[in-house]
Motif scaffolding. Structure first.
Motif, PDB file in Angstrom:
ATOM      1  N   UNK A 157       0.810  -1.217   0.000  1.00 34.90           N
ATOM      2  CA  UNK A 157       0.000   0.000   0.000  1.00 34.90           C
ATOM      3  C   UNK A 157       0.839   1.261   0.000  1.00 34.90           C
ATOM      4  N   UNK A 158       2.153   1.142   0.210  1.00 37.91           N
ATOM      5  CA  UNK A 158       3.030   2.311   0.211  1.00 37.91           C
ATOM      6  C   UNK A 158       3.301   2.786  -1.210  1.00 37.91           C
ATOM      7  N   UNK A 159       3.835   3.993  -1.329  1.00 37.95           N
ATOM      8  CA  UNK A 159       4.181   4.505  -2.649  1.00 37.95           C
ATOM      9  C   UNK A 159       5.221   3.647  -3.332  1.00 37.95           C
ATOM     10  N   UNK A 160       6.288   3.276  -2.605  1.00 41.30           N
ATOM     11  CA  UNK A 160       7.323   2.413  -3.177  1.00 41.30           C
ATOM     12  C   UNK A 160       6.737   1.046  -3.516  1.00 41.30           C
ATOM     13  N   UNK A 161       5.845   0.542  -2.667  1.00 42.22           N
ATOM     14  CA  UNK A 161       5.229  -0.755  -2.927  1.00 42.22           C
ATOM     15  C   UNK A 161       4.405  -0.767  -4.205  1.00 42.22           C
ATOM     16  N   UNK A 162       3.563   0.240  -4.396  1.00 47.02           N
ATOM     17  CA  UNK A 162       2.729   0.293  -5.600  1.00 47.02           C
ATOM     18  C   UNK A 162       3.588   0.434  -6.849  1.00 47.02           C
ATOM     19  N   UNK A 163       4.694   1.173  -6.743  1.00 45.35           N
ATOM     20  CA  UNK A 163       5.589   1.332  -7.891  1.00 45.35           C
ATOM     21  C   UNK A 163       6.340   0.046  -8.180  1.00 45.35           C
ATOM     22  N   UNK A 164       6.845  -0.603  -7.136  1.00 45.88           N
ATOM     23  CA  UNK A 164       7.645  -1.816  -7.328  1.00 45.88           C
ATOM     24  C   UNK A 164       6.819  -2.948  -7.936  1.00 45.88           C
ATOM     25  N   UNK A 165       5.570  -3.097  -7.509  1.00 46.19           N
ATOM     26  CA  UNK A 165       4.704  -4.129  -8.088  1.00 46.19           C
ATOM     27  C   UNK A 165       4.603  -3.934  -9.596  1.00 46.19           C
ATOM     28  N   UNK A 166       4.333  -2.703 -10.006  1.00 47.12           N
ATOM     29  CA  UNK A 166       4.130  -2.429 -11.429  1.00 47.12           C
ATOM     30  C   UNK A 166       5.410  -2.635 -12.238  1.00 47.12           C
ATOM     31  N   UNK A 167       6.532  -2.171 -11.712  1.00 47.55           N
ATOM     32  CA  UNK A 167       7.788  -2.321 -12.445  1.00 47.55           C
ATOM     33  C   UNK A 167       8.147  -3.796 -12.598  1.00 47.55           C
ATOM     34  N   UNK A 168       8.010  -4.567 -11.521  1.00 48.42           N
ATOM     35  CA  UNK A 168       8.327  -5.993 -11.598  1.00 48.42           C
ATOM     36  C   UNK A 168       7.416  -6.713 -12.590  1.00 48.42           C
ATOM     37  N   UNK A 169       6.138  -6.366 -12.599  1.00 48.29           N
ATOM     38  CA  UNK A 169       5.216  -7.005 -13.546  1.00 48.29           C
ATOM     39  C   UNK A 169       5.535  -6.602 -14.979  1.00 48.29           C
ATOM     40  N   UNK A 170       6.022  -5.383 -15.181  1.00 44.61           N
ATOM     41  CA  UNK A 170       6.377  -4.937 -16.526  1.00 44.61           C
ATOM     42  C   UNK A 170       7.490  -5.803 -17.101  1.00 44.61           C
ATOM     43  N   UNK A 171       8.304  -6.410 -16.208  1.00 47.07           N
ATOM     44  CA  UNK A 171       9.375  -7.305 -16.646  1.00 47.07           C
ATOM     45  C   UNK A 171       8.974  -8.775 -16.474  1.00 47.07           C
ATOM     46  N   UNK A 172       7.661  -9.010 -16.442  1.00 47.43           N
ATOM     47  CA  UNK A 172       7.097 -10.364 -16.447  1.00 47.43           C
ATOM     48  C   UNK A 172       7.565 -11.209 -15.264  1.00 47.43           C
ATOM     49  N   UNK A 173       7.733 -10.566 -14.123  1.00 47.17           N
ATOM     50  CA  UNK A 173       8.086 -11.286 -12.912  1.00 47.17           C
ATOM     51  C   UNK A 173       6.825 -11.754 -12.189  1.00 47.17           C
ATOM     52  N   UNK A 174       6.981 -12.789 -11.366  1.00 49.34           N
ATOM     53  CA  UNK A 174       5.892 -13.206 -10.478  1.00 49.34           C
ATOM     54  C   UNK A 174       6.041 -12.407  -9.180  1.00 49.34           C
ATOM     55  N   UNK A 175       4.985 -11.685  -8.831  1.00 47.69           N
ATOM     56  CA  UNK A 175       5.047 -10.766  -7.694  1.00 47.69           C
ATOM     57  C   UNK A 175       4.188 -11.280  -6.546  1.00 47.69           C
ATOM     58  N   UNK A 176       4.804 -11.352  -5.379  1.00 45.67           N
ATOM     59  CA  UNK A 176       4.103 -11.647  -4.132  1.00 45.67           C
ATOM     60  C   UNK A 176       4.145 -10.358  -3.309  1.00 45.67           C
TER      61      UNK A 176
END
Length: 342
Positions: free
Chosen positions: A176-195
């Motif tokens: 829910x943090x700003x860094x958290x919301x950004x990191x989820x999106x960036x990791x998914x943009x590189x086709x990573x599996x995000x937990x």
């Protein structure tokens, strides 16, 4: 003009909304009419006081700023009055070896707007010309203000420090943090599996909406145990850590062999322990990360301006209600960025 200043450190009550003189710009500065300023946990730390750091009081907080150029100094050649811009949060000398090598966030004089100098909780702000970055006409000021600090931080953490590879497993703490919301999106943009971890079902659902493949309630579930279930006991390749002592042991337990923990903060405390036997036998990497350089900011902004990444705004407050904005962030009620508008 109106501004919010702190005359002493403390709780939200020390935030004073008051009249102050308009700033005068130097020859290499621009005057920005602030249209929006996003909050970060840094604002809470500045308000409360940071051990070892002396602030010149009274002080105007606020690092994430968007607005319009009102005036430019006589030495300014690139930026013009009327431009819609966001400001790079980081400021540096622009002359040392680190700066001219493109590593301005390593500059010994590096600081942030709202910490080393007055920030954006104001109607007008003087800033270095180099900090002004034009924004697209279809991008609102509130969205623009919610971009720079957290997306630069998350980009530098994942790409420069952790050297993220496509398809890796990534654990993002505090979705829910700003860094958290950004990191989820960036990791998914590189086709990573995000937990992702979050507090409560509502925030977990929002994390999944952002792209997280799995969500863990960090108040009700054992983070590392859940990670091991999801990954078939292997663990994750990268942990995006910025919570600190409350999650550090579970972050390490969640790592796969040769995994990397990258951290940019310690909001719950910094005095952690480390069993060196696991560090060398599992060949882990523990990586510190602080902001990012201007080149990286321009890199990640390309994706934001193309709307391939998006800032997540929780709530917008008028600047006059900044105490309520701080309280919402301090109470961890938000999902995404809180923004104030003069």
């Amino acid at each position: 003009m109106k501004a919010v200043r702190i005359h002493k450190h403390g709780g939200p009550e020390v935030l004073i909304y008051e009249d102050i003189p308009e700033p005068k710009i130097k020859a290499n500065e621009v005057l920005v009419r602030v249209r929006a300023c996003a909050l970060n946990h840094l604002d809470l730390f500045v308000r409360a006081g940071i051990p070892g750091i002396q602030f010149h009081l009274p002080h105007i907080p606020g690092s994430d700023i968007a607005g319009e150029i009102v005036e430019v100094g006589e030495l300014c050649e690139r930026v013009k009055p009327g431009w819609r811009v966001l400001l790079s949060p980081g400021v540096s000398c622009r002359q040392c070896e680190q700066c001219v090598s493109g590593q301005d966030n390593h500059c010994r004089r590096y600081s942030l707007l709202g910490t080393g100098r007055d920030g954006g909780n104001t109607e007008l702000l003087a800033a270095p010309e180099y900090a002004a970055i034009p924004i697209p006409d279809d991008l609102g000021f509130e969205e623009a203000a919610a971009m720079p600090l957290v997306f630069l931080t998350a980009w530098h953490m994942l790409m420069a420090r952790a050297r993220l590879q496509p398809g890796e497993d990534v654990l993002v703490l505090a979705a829910s943090s700003g860094v958290g919301t950004a990191a989820i999106q960036i990791a998914k943009m590189f086709h990573c599996r995000v937990i992702a971890t979050a507090g409560g079902e509502a925030k977990m659902a929002k994390a999944r909406e952002l792209g997280a493949d799995h969500a863990i309630d960090h108040y009700q579930q054992d983070i590392s145990a859940e990670v091991k279930k999801i990954t078939g006991k292997r663990g994750v390749d990268v942990v995006v850590e910025h919570v600190g002592i409350a999650t550090w042991p579970k972050s390490l337990e969640s790592l796969a062999p040769t995994g990397r923990v990258v951290t940019c903060g310690a909001t719950t405390g910094y005095d952690t322990r480390l069993d060196l036997r696991y560090l060398f036998s599992k060949q882990w990497s523990l990586l510190g990360s602080y902001m990012g350089n201007m080149g990286e900011l321009h890199q990640v902004l390309k994706f934001l301006f193309r709307k391939e990444l998006k800032p997540i705004i929780d709530r917008v407050y008028p600047l006059s209600e900044i105490r309520a904005a701080h309280e919402r962030l301090e109470n961890k009620e938000q999902f995404g960025k809180i923004v104030v508008t003069p």
